[in-house]
Design a protein around this motif. Structure first.
Motif, mmCIF file in Angstrom:
data_model
loop_
_atom_site.group_PDB
_atom_site.id
_atom_site.type_symbol
_atom_site.label_atom_id
_atom_site.label_comp_id
_atom_site.label_asym_id
_atom_site.label_seq_id
_atom_site.Cartn_x
_atom_site.Cartn_y
_atom_site.Cartn_z
ATOM 1 N N MET A 61 0.756 -1.151 -0.029
ATOM 2 C CA MET A 61 0.012 0.089 -0.030
ATOM 3 C C MET A 61 0.858 1.390 0.084
ATOM 4 O O MET A 61 0.516 2.208 -0.825
ATOM 5 C CB MET A 61 -0.726 0.081 1.259
ATOM 6 N N LYS A 62 1.917 1.396 0.901
ATOM 7 C CA LYS A 62 2.935 2.450 0.754
ATOM 8 C C LYS A 62 3.399 2.558 -0.391
ATOM 9 O O LYS A 62 3.634 3.616 -0.982
ATOM 10 C CB LYS A 62 3.898 2.124 1.909
ATOM 11 N N ARG A 63 3.992 1.579 -1.024
ATOM 12 C CA ARG A 63 4.706 1.579 -2.363
ATOM 13 C C ARG A 63 3.486 2.283 -3.417
ATOM 14 O O ARG A 63 3.922 3.179 -4.139
ATOM 15 C CB ARG A 63 5.116 0.440 -2.913
ATOM 16 N N GLU A 64 2.331 1.714 -3.508
ATOM 17 C CA GLU A 64 1.261 2.272 -4.518
ATOM 18 C C GLU A 64 0.925 3.629 -4.054
ATOM 19 O O GLU A 64 1.022 4.612 -5.224
ATOM 20 C CB GLU A 64 0.227 1.163 -4.520
ATOM 21 N N VAL A 65 0.900 4.009 -2.998
ATOM 22 C CA VAL A 65 0.481 5.476 -2.593
ATOM 23 C C VAL A 65 1.949 6.289 -3.087
ATOM 24 O O VAL A 65 1.728 7.413 -3.599
ATOM 25 C CB VAL A 65 0.479 5.676 -0.897
ATOM 26 N N GLY A 66 3.096 5.776 -2.655
ATOM 27 C CA GLY A 66 4.221 6.478 -3.060
ATOM 28 C C GLY A 66 4.350 6.944 -4.692
ATOM 29 O O GLY A 66 4.745 7.767 -5.023
ATOM 30 N N GLU A 67 4.058 5.891 -5.537
ATOM 31 C CA GLU A 67 4.067 6.034 -7.003
ATOM 32 C C GLU A 67 2.832 7.116 -7.205
ATOM 33 O O GLU A 67 3.027 7.852 -8.104
ATOM 34 C CB GLU A 67 3.640 4.664 -7.752
ATOM 35 N N ALA A 68 1.641 6.956 -6.760
ATOM 36 C CA ALA A 68 0.617 7.804 -6.909
ATOM 37 C C ALA A 68 1.113 9.239 -6.697
ATOM 38 O O ALA A 68 0.950 10.337 -7.371
ATOM 39 C CB ALA A 68 -0.767 7.472 -6.238
ATOM 40 N N LEU A 69 1.625 9.353 -5.318
ATOM 41 C CA LEU A 69 2.164 10.831 -4.839
ATOM 42 C C LEU A 69 3.339 11.298 -5.936
ATOM 43 O O LEU A 69 3.088 12.694 -6.183
ATOM 44 C CB LEU A 69 3.020 10.593 -3.662
ATOM 45 N N ALA A 70 3.953 10.382 -6.494
ATOM 46 C CA ALA A 70 4.913 11.111 -7.488
ATOM 47 C C ALA A 70 4.379 11.549 -8.584
ATOM 48 O O ALA A 70 4.565 12.417 -9.329
ATOM 49 C CB ALA A 70 6.030 9.696 -7.718
ATOM 50 N N GLU A 71 3.406 10.673 -9.395
ATOM 51 C CA GLU A 71 2.640 11.164 -10.311
ATOM 52 C C GLU A 71 1.920 12.510 -10.234
ATOM 53 O O GLU A 71 1.883 13.470 -10.944
ATOM 54 C CB GLU A 71 1.441 10.080 -10.711
ATOM 55 N N TRP A 72 1.234 12.490 -8.804
ATOM 56 C CA TRP A 72 0.452 14.029 -8.570
ATOM 57 C C TRP A 72 1.550 14.989 -8.564
ATOM 58 O O TRP A 72 1.065 16.285 -8.973
ATOM 59 C CB TRP A 72 -0.091 13.633 -7.102
ATOM 60 N N ALA A 73 2.611 14.831 -7.790
ATOM 61 C CA ALA A 73 3.867 15.898 -7.703
ATOM 62 C C ALA A 73 4.274 16.438 -8.895
ATOM 63 O O ALA A 73 4.243 17.652 -9.124
ATOM 64 C CB ALA A 73 4.646 15.521 -6.878
ATOM 65 N N LYS A 74 4.261 15.537 -9.939
ATOM 66 C CA LYS A 74 4.886 15.923 -11.305
ATOM 67 C C LYS A 74 3.854 17.001 -11.781
ATOM 68 O O LYS A 74 4.182 18.145 -12.468
ATOM 69 C CB LYS A 74 4.841 14.926 -12.135
ATOM 70 N N ASP A 75 2.201 16.849 -11.807
ATOM 71 C CA ASP A 75 1.413 17.658 -12.256
ATOM 72 C C ASP A 75 1.083 18.772 -11.266
ATOM 73 O O ASP A 75 0.902 19.937 -11.776
ATOM 74 C CB ASP A 75 0.191 16.778 -12.449
ATOM 75 N N ALA A 76 0.990 18.641 -10.190
ATOM 76 C CA ALA A 76 0.730 19.570 -9.119
ATOM 77 C C ALA A 76 1.789 20.524 -8.837
ATOM 78 O O ALA A 76 1.382 21.766 -8.548
ATOM 79 C CB ALA A 76 0.062 19.129 -7.890
ATOM 80 N N LEU A 77 2.957 20.343 -8.810
ATOM 81 C CA LEU A 77 4.279 21.208 -8.363
ATOM 82 C C LEU A 77 5.076 21.088 -9.829
ATOM 83 O O LEU A 77 6.263 21.002 -9.448
ATOM 84 C CB LEU A 77 4.806 20.737 -7.346
ATOM 85 N N PRO A 78 4.674 21.697 -10.704
ATOM 86 C CA PRO A 78 5.618 21.809 -11.908
ATOM 87 C C PRO A 78 6.752 22.766 -11.751
ATOM 88 O O PRO A 78 6.512 24.000 -10.812
ATOM 89 C CB PRO A 78 4.816 22.363 -13.029
ATOM 90 N N GLY A 79 7.864 22.302 -11.949
ATOM 91 C CA GLY A 79 9.128 23.265 -11.843
ATOM 92 C C GLY A 79 9.869 23.045 -10.502
ATOM 93 O O GLY A 79 10.886 23.554 -10.466
ATOM 94 N N LEU A 80 9.174 22.422 -9.626
ATOM 95 C CA LEU A 80 9.766 22.032 -8.177
ATOM 96 C C LEU A 80 10.201 20.584 -8.209
ATOM 97 O O LEU A 80 9.545 19.891 -9.069
ATOM 98 C CB LEU A 80 8.713 22.326 -7.072
ATOM 99 N N GLU A 81 11.259 20.456 -7.430
ATOM 100 C CA GLU A 81 11.612 19.134 -7.160
ATOM 101 C C GLU A 81 11.483 18.537 -5.509
ATOM 102 O O GLU A 81 12.493 18.579 -5.027
ATOM 103 C CB GLU A 81 12.899 18.822 -7.790
ATOM 104 N N PRO A 82 10.068 18.142 -5.287
ATOM 105 C CA PRO A 82 10.020 18.144 -3.916
ATOM 106 C C PRO A 82 10.475 16.830 -3.476
ATOM 107 O O PRO A 82 10.537 15.880 -4.227
ATOM 108 C CB PRO A 82 8.594 18.248 -3.787
ATOM 109 N N THR A 83 10.720 16.595 -2.067
ATOM 110 C CA THR A 83 10.936 15.514 -1.588
ATOM 111 C C THR A 83 9.665 14.576 -1.129
ATOM 112 O O THR A 83 8.922 15.200 -0.287
ATOM 113 C CB THR A 83 11.973 15.530 -0.479
#
Length: 140
Positions: A61-83
């Motif tokens: 579950m944590k791995r799947e959420v991590g993958e979804a979070l990475a996809e979300w961050a690409k779209d929601a925070l363009p130009g930033l490289e969040p941890t």
């Protein structure tokens, strides 16, 4: 003003997460900062509930959420490289612990529209506001 920001989102509330991300974009646009994004997966509660799932369910579950979070961050925070951080536990507690462990200056958290039982903001956002040592920005 803030060197490190923790953005606490709920991937199950995409509109609220997008509003909170937009607030962080504006903050970072004024003055560059290190951005951390956290999504907390709630505990299963009682041991009897956890026993109904496969032994590696939490890890999967944590791995799947991590993958979804990475996809979300690409779209929601363009130009930033969040941890990105995926934690499991009590939502407000994990936000507060992560903020302290990461030594952030500010926490940005979304809050849903209040219902009578919530008074002014959601229960997790309210607890973060009450107990955080950092500045907390609540975005509705």
């Amino acid at each position: 003003m803030f060197n490190k920001i923790l953005l606490a989102i709920d991937l199950n509330e995409p509109k609220g997460a997008a509003r909170a991300a937009a607030a962080v974009q504006r903050m970072v646009g004024q003055e560059p900062a290190e951005v951390h994004v956290i999504n907390v997966v709630p505990d299963m509660g009682m041991a009897i509930v956890g026993a109904a799932f496969a032994a590696d369910h939490s890890k999967t579950m944590k791995r799947e959420v991590g993958e979804a979070l990475a996809e979300w961050a690409k779209d929601a925070l363009p130009g930033l490289e969040p941890t990105l951080h995926v934690q499991q536990g009590t939502i407000y507690d994990m936000i507060l612990r992560s903020a302290n462990d990461l030594d952030v200056d500010a926490i940005v958290v979304g809050a849903h529209r209040p219902e009578l039982r919530d008074y002014l903001m959601g229960p997790n956002a309210a607890r973060v506001v009450r107990h955080a040592r950092q500045s907390v920005f609540v975005v509705r």
